[in-house]
Design an enzyme around this catalytic site. Structure first.
Site, PDB file in Angstrom:
ATOM      1  N   LYS A 193      11.382  -3.780   4.753  1.00 44.19           N
ATOM      2  CA  LYS A 193      10.310  -4.718   5.114  1.00 44.19           C
ATOM      3  C   LYS A 193       9.500  -5.049   3.864  1.00 44.19           C
ATOM      4  O   LYS A 193       8.762  -4.216   3.348  1.00 44.19           O
ATOM      5  CB  LYS A 193       9.360  -4.121   6.150  1.00 44.19           C
ATOM      6  CG  LYS A 193       8.393  -5.199   6.656  1.00 44.19           C
ATOM      7  CD  LYS A 193       7.142  -4.645   7.290  1.00 44.19           C
ATOM      8  CE  LYS A 193       5.956  -4.649   6.378  1.00 44.19           C
ATOM      9  NZ  LYS A 193       5.489  -5.944   5.908  1.00 44.19           N
ATOM     10  N   GLU A 400      -9.840   2.731  -5.554  1.00 44.62           N
ATOM     11  CA  GLU A 400      -8.882   1.829  -6.185  1.00 44.62           C
ATOM     12  C   GLU A 400      -9.285   0.391  -5.873  1.00 44.62           C
ATOM     13  O   GLU A 400      -9.334  -0.006  -4.708  1.00 44.62           O
ATOM     14  CB  GLU A 400      -7.477   2.112  -5.644  1.00 44.62           C
ATOM     15  CG  GLU A 400      -6.428   1.264  -6.310  1.00 44.62           C
ATOM     16  CD  GLU A 400      -5.020   1.591  -5.831  1.00 44.62           C
ATOM     17  OE1 GLU A 400      -4.830   1.737  -4.614  1.00 44.62           O
ATOM     18  OE2 GLU A 400      -4.124   1.691  -6.673  1.00 44.62           O
TER      19      GLU A 400
END
Ligand code: TAP
Length: 496
Positions: A193, A400
């Site tokens: 995917k 992050e």
């Protein structure tokens, strides 16, 4: 019948055409998703629609798993010798080479990364990775083991079976190559995917995989949302292993889904907040060049981005001045521009997320030393941004950001920087700049990171293992190490 996407590139760096089906690739055929719904693919440089791709569902994953299982039992798995797997993988590598510029252009269009970097890193390394693992395909070997009773035991490294692979949008083709390379070399069948934001190269690759001669069902590509297709893969009772690259948040969901279903084997390559350490005995111009590349390359959308730049206090001002000049010099703009260094962020969501972090940095009292704003009026461009005057618990220091935003932090000495650098829930990569090799190696060994670069950054090679300590992941990709992710060891014991 799925639609065909056709696009003509007429740019200074590439003139050419691409044309391929936008359907799902299941059992060697291009099909519409069972529900027939689609997802818009948007050009991040303009915010305008490029095309639509199929939105797969759980039912499509079921069909892909059935096709993969059939292929594993009949034409792949233990049924195809390593030499044949190598031949097909080399065919694929050669076809990628033939379409090198087309794949690079697709990546630049869909992701916003520059054609230059797509061509020289993403696609070049993807080809290298497929060919590297082709070389391994006939070298998957076990051991013979002497037991206490003197009988014979040997081990076989067998393919796991049907594996799921879920990849992100920051290096779309390269992440696909890192995933399918070791899985195919070891004889597994795949349900892949891609990210809904950047699926075009994966879909184009389906045609190359087909042309290379892989039997139907060996590789299946199911595009769609993470919450449907991704979740269906991670929960599927007949998928024996899932390999995921993306955020730590989703990594947790994948582990939980595996735990709650069939305890499938899980490898995770997650986020990072990598320290980049510059000592006062470093070659400062070299350190500036690499620190800039470490955080601004690929629009800061790299899991290993050197987003925390630690500079020894004695050279802090000098470094900051040179680093700022370097950031100012980076050309932002059209990914197909001849001298563009930085393109747009991948999506409106990521643009908003990064701008949210920039606001949070300001609200928490840090200084925007350079940048901090949107660039231009269309597309998702953000200026290279440098924060100073940060505190260790600020969100921009701990989380992050996945954008072109770095924090520059002072340190006193070796012990101080080791403590500050390791003060993170992440541990993907780290870099140390010093001309004193003893110091550079001593510090590298004390950093909690899966990769330590000395006097360089972002050196990622398909021969070298890559992965994280702490919450940056589980397992290692690339190199010989990645073969272990896709093999189950069987001990055969013989009485004679
Ligand atoms: P993620 O949400 O982690 O997406 C990565 C992949 O996982 C995509 O294919 C995504 O699908 C899929 N996914 C999403 N939810 C899922 C679920 N519940 N089950 C299974 N698969 C699922 O990353 P993102 O939203 O694109 O980015 C968010 C943040 O993740 C970034 O800002 C960055 O911090 C981090 N990130 C890290 C990396 C690396 S290399 N470490 C890469 C990308 C992002 P769809 O997106 O197609 O729906």
């Amino acid at each position: 019948m799925p639609d065909t996407f056709t696009h003509t590139f007429d740019t200074p760096l590439f003139k050419g055409k691409t044309s391929f089906s936008t359907g799902l690739y299941i059992d060697g055929k291009w099909v519409d998703g069972v529900k027939g719904t689609t997802i818009d693919v948007v050009n991040p440089s303009t915010g305008k629609l490029i095309t639509k791709i199929s939105a797969g569902t759980k039912e499509d994953v079921d069909l892909a798993v059935a096709a993969a299982q059939k292929a594993f039992d009949t034409t792949w798995g233990l049924e195809t010798p390593g030499t044949k797997r190598a031949e097909l993988m080399n065919n694929l590598g050669n076809l990628m080479q033939k379409h090198h510029d087309e794949l690079s252009a697709l990546e630049a269009l869909d992701n916003g990364k520059t054609f230059f970097w797509a061509k020289n890193v993403d696609v070049a390394d993807s080809i290298g990775c497929i060919k590297y693992y082709a070389g391994w395909a006939d070298k998957i070997q076990g051991k013979t083991i002497e037991t206490t009773n003197g009988k014979l035991t040997y081990t076989r490294h067998e393919p796991i079976g049907v594996v799921g692979q879920i990849i992100p949008w920051n290096f779309p083709l390269l992440m696909m190559a890192w995933k399918i390379g070791p899985a195919l070399a070891t004889g597994n069948c795949i349900i892949l995917k891609p990210s809904e934001f950047t699926a075009l190269t994966a879909i184009r690759m389906a045609e190359l995989i087909h042309e290379a001669g892989f039997p139907p069902g060996v590789v299946n590509i199911v595009t769609g949302y993470g919450s449907t297709v991704g979740q269906a893969i991670s929960e599927h009772p007949h998928i024996e292993k899932v390999a995921f690259t993306g955020s730590t948040v989703v990594g947790r969901k994948i582990m939980a889904a595996a735990a709650q279903t069939n305890l499938k084997n899980v490898t995770l390559e997650l986020g990072g907040k990598s320290p980049n350490i510059i000592f006062d005995d470093a070659d400062i111009d070299q350190a500036v060049k690499f620190a800039s590349h470490g955080i601004f390359w690929n629009q800061g959308q790299a899991c290993s981005a050197g987003s925390r730049i630690f500079v020894q206090e004695t050279i802090y001002d000098k470094f900051l001045q040179k680093f700022t000049e370097k950031a100012k010099s980076l050309k932002i703009g059209d990914p197909f521009g001849v001298d563009t260094y930085q393109g747009p962020q991948v999506s409106q969501q990521q643009f908003d997320r990064i701008m949210g972090y920039i606001s949070s940095g300001k609200e928490q009292g840090a200084t925007v030393h350079y940048g901090g704003k949107r660039e231009g009026t269309e597309g998702y461009f953000i200026q290279p941004t440098i924060f100073t005057n940060t505190k260790p618990d600020m969100k921009i220091v701990q989380e992050e950001i996945f954008g072109p935003v770095g924090v520059v932090i002072k340190f006193k000495d070796d012990a101080d920087v080791i403590r500050q650098a390791n003060n993170s829930e992440y541990g993907l990569a780290a870099a140390v700049f010093s001309k004193n090799i003893d110091r550079a190696l001593q510090v590298s060994h004390k950093l909690k990171a899966g990769t330590a670069w000395v006097n360089c950054v972002n050196q990622v090679h398909f021969q070298v293992p890559f992965g994280g300590y702490k919450q940056s992941g589980i397992g290692r990709e690339l190199g010989e190490y990645a073969l272990d992710n896709y093999t189950a060891i069987k001990a055969v014991q013989i009485n004679f």
